[in-house]
Design an enzyme around this catalytic site. Structure first.
Site: not given
Ligand SMILES: Cc1ncc(COP(=O)(O)O)c(C=O)c1O
Length: 325
Positions: A159
């Protein structure tokens, strides 16, 4: 200023006032996107406030940092505690949580290695990401003209701040064309994810979602949905989803920390099912919101109480071990 922020920000071990939480313009992250971050949520439960899957978020943060060769001097348990400390310092009952680890100020070449690894934790009140009606009425979305990044370019499993340049392109295109969100395809043409959320497609009561090889962020909500759906007796398949499956799905929904669980009611102006929230989506929402609102027992140890002593006083049973893997 549109965003007034909150009281205190945690920066490298100190709690500083929001207006003073600044870094130098020559910090490496500003020029080269050298940062990794998390987005988690703290909810108000009948006992006390609790962070949903805090350990999983912090694990992903340190995984992201490892991929980018950033070793922060505070270890994961201590930074996890700092998240709770920051929520307490701001006296927030429910909030969004944004820890970030980044390369700071030392040198301005592309090479990040000379720059210090710094960290901050922000918390603020943040309501429904796609609007107050999204959870019930659903949202209209489009397939983006932008693809997600190819494998072995920007690591999708991290991330990283830099990945959100792609998200911003997807989001801006969708908004400017009158949609709430965009879904990106991977470079192989299969469905990847939204600009900031994972996607589930339902057909014949089976849930489909893109695999980790599909240039997706391994969402913690996605993982929670998979667990809850299997618990409810649904089949869940992590496999490549052809674009056209979106148009013939019975139901489609988003899953993510910001968006929580939100039904999609149309894609490229084609209604999903009958254009209203479907029964499977509603079932998953009930199970998910039941946990985060503390209405059902926390069977998986997904809640980390912000005030554990108070939580223990209000419940005869101890808090289950969090979902540390
Ligand atoms: C690109 C992306 N995909 C998926 C998610 C979903 O991830 P999470 O459920 O851990 O928030 C996020 C959220 O942060 C995101 O930014």
């Amino acid at each position: 200023m549109g965003f007034s922020g909150t009281g205190k920000v945690w920066m490298n071990g100190s709690l500083v006032d929001w207006p003073d939480a600044k870094i130098h313009i020559a910090s490496h992250i500003i020029h080269y996107g050298s940062g990794v971050f998390e987005g988690a949520r703290c909810y108000q439960t009948p006992k006390v406030s609790a962070v949903f899957r805090l350990d999983a978020h912090m694990r992903r943060l340190y995984d992201s940092a490892k991929i980018y060769r950033m070793e922060y001097r505070v270890d994961r348990p201590a930074l996890t505690e700092a998240v709770l400390e920051t929520i307490r310092a701001n006296a927030l009952k429910a909030c969004y949580i944004r820890p970030i680890i980044y390369r700071g100020y030392e040198a301005l070449g592309v090479n990040p290695l000379p720059c210090p690894v710094d960290a901050a934790i922000l918390v603020w009140e943040w309501g429904a990401y796609l609007g107050p009606d999204a959870a019930e009425r659903g949202v209209d979305i489009k397939v983006s003209s932008w693809n997600r990044t190819a494998p072995n370019t920007f690591p999708a499993l991290a991330k990283s701040v830099s990945n959100y340049a792609s998200s911003a392109l997807i989001k801006m295109e969708a908004l400017l064309e009158g949609y709430a969100e965009g879904i990106a395809l991977a470079t192989d043409g299969y469905v990847s994810e939204g600009s900031g959320q994972n996607l589930f497609v339902v057909r014949d009561r089976t849930l489909y979602t893109a695999p980790l090889s599909g240039s997706i962020l391994p969402g913690i909500t996605r993982d929670s949905v998979i667990t809850l759906a299997r618990d409810l007796g649904y089949r869940v398949r992590e496999e490549a989803i052809p674009r056209e499956m979106l148009y013939v799905a019975d139901e489609v929904f988003f899953a993510g920390t910001a968006v929580e669980i939100a039904p999609v009611r149309s894609i490229d102006k084609i209604p999903v099912g009958d254009g209203t929230r479907g029964p499977v989506t509603a079932d998953i929402q009930r199970a998910f919101f039941g946990v985060i609102n503390g209405e059902v027992p926390d069977r998986y140890g997904w809640l980390t109480y912000v005030y554990p002593e108070e939580a223990a006083l209000r419940a005869p049973t101890a808090q289950p071990a969090a979902d540390r893997r």
